[in-house]
Design an enzyme around this catalytic site. Structure first.
Site, PDB file in Angstrom:
ATOM      1  N   SER A   1       0.857  -1.194   0.000  1.00  0.00           N
ATOM      2  CA  SER A   1       0.000   0.000   0.000  1.00  0.00           C
ATOM      3  C   SER A   1       0.888   1.236   0.000  1.00  0.00           C
ATOM      4  O   SER A   1       1.968   1.229   0.616  1.00  0.00           O
ATOM      5  CB  SER A   1      -0.868  -0.003   1.262  1.00  0.00           C
ATOM      6  OG  SER A   1      -1.405   1.277   1.488  1.00  0.00           O
TER       7      SER A   1
ATOM      8  N   TYR B   1      -2.279  -0.726  10.121  1.00  0.00           N
ATOM      9  CA  TYR B   1      -2.357  -1.195   8.732  1.00  0.00           C
ATOM     10  C   TYR B   1      -1.034  -0.960   7.986  1.00  0.00           C
ATOM     11  O   TYR B   1      -0.486  -1.877   7.374  1.00  0.00           O
ATOM     12  CB  TYR B   1      -3.500  -0.465   8.025  1.00  0.00           C
ATOM     13  CG  TYR B   1      -3.583  -0.740   6.542  1.00  0.00           C
ATOM     14  CD1 TYR B   1      -3.940  -1.990   6.069  1.00  0.00           C
ATOM     15  CD2 TYR B   1      -3.305   0.272   5.618  1.00  0.00           C
ATOM     16  CE1 TYR B   1      -4.020  -2.242   4.703  1.00  0.00           C
ATOM     17  CE2 TYR B   1      -3.385   0.021   4.259  1.00  0.00           C
ATOM     18  CZ  TYR B   1      -3.741  -1.233   3.804  1.00  0.00           C
ATOM     19  OH  TYR B   1      -3.812  -1.479   2.459  1.00  0.00           O
TER      20      TYR B   1
END
Ligand SMILES: NC(=O)c1ccc[n+]([C@@H]2O[C@H](COP(=O)([O-])OP(=O)(O)OC[C@H]3O[C@@H](n4cnc5c(N)ncnc54)[C@H](OP(=O)(O)O)[C@@H]3O)[C@@H](O)[C@H]2O)c1
Length: 237
Positions: free
Chosen positions: A137, A150
């Site tokens: 990401s 995350y």
């Protein structure tokens, strides 16, 4: 690596980036093993992708991951490409990160892909080639409030990917990491969350279509590039 005729595993193929990637690779002549927990979604998607295989698996369960690799190998006889895409977000400030939920996120976003790599590497070694793509990401390269749980899972995945790349060069196995930017999928809806802090009132930037990320993944497979960014500026963070 060329796509035509290749055997590909796509995890998280029931939605979003994984779904768009599975379709695009199928359109380019790959045979795709579609992996997720949602059997009905996979059955529908499979009808659109010729020669695809459905594998219902939870990527946090070691035995499911091993079964995924074995079933694909048994069905097609080989595995050319593994795309570790299944993942989930978790929005929480450091102070409020729930440790049990953080374990869940690490299990899915980091340990699942690691086990899948460990299972597929011997197969790719025996074949003399292979490609592994791990979906990280853009947040892995940033320090965004509420994203530590995350982004740390995705940063660790990126580090593991680039280390695997070095280790496996000698075996003709190409390992690459993709850093998607905000993408218009069910990701936000599916993310875990605690009461978040320090959120700015800025508008959320326009996201990318999952089909654009799929196109970048396809190009990454073809070129074998180490790191694939959806935003050039992301490299410099
Ligand atoms: N969307 C974004 O803005 C964005 C940005 C950067 C990176 N990413 C990354 O891109 C990847 C795909 O996300 P997305 O945006 O496409 O989100 P999504 O629409 O929520 O899709 C997530 C996929 O992962 C699967 N999945 C979730 N938990 C699973 C589990 N325990 N076992 C097996 N499969 C599981 C889901 O299928 P089932 O529920 O059917 O199991 C689904 O197919 C993720 O790794 C995410 O972190 C997304």
């Amino acid at each position: 690596m060329e796509i035509q005729g290749k055997i590909v595993i796509v995890t998280g193929a029931s939605s979003g980036i994984g779904l768009a990637t599975a379709k695009l690779l199928g359109q380019n002549g790959a045979k795709v093993a579609l992996v997720a927990r949602s059997k009905e979604e996979l059955e529908q998607i499979s009808e659109e992708i010729p020669d695809s295989l459905i594998i219902v698996a939870d990527m946090t369960i070691e035995s499911d991951i091993k079964k995924m690799i074995q079933e694909t190998k048994n069905h097609y006889g080989r595995i050319d490409i593994l795309i570790n895409n299944a993942g989930q977000g978790y929005y929480a400030p450091i102070e409020k990160i729930n440790i049990e939920k953080y374990h869940q996120i690490i299990e899915l976003n980091l340990i699942g892909p690691l086990i899948a790599m460990q299972e597929v590497i011997p197969i790719m070694k025996s074949q003399g080639s292979g490609t592994i793509i791990n979906i990280s990401s853009g947040t892995a390269l940033m320090y965004l409030p509420n994203m530590a749980a995350y982004s740390s899972s995705k940063r660790a995945l990126a580090g593991m990917t680039l280390t695997a790349r070095e280790e496996l060069k000698i075996d003709n196995i190409v390992v690459s990491v993709v850093y998607p930017y905000i993408t218009n999928t069910n990701f936000g809806k599916n993310a875990l969350r605690e009461s978040v802090v320090n959120m700015t009132q800025r508008e959320v930037p326009q996201g990318d279509a999952p089909e654009l990320v799929a196109q970048k993944i396809l190009e990454g497979i073809q070129t074998g590039e180490a790191e694939i960014f959806l935003r050039e500026w992301n490299k410099k963070q």
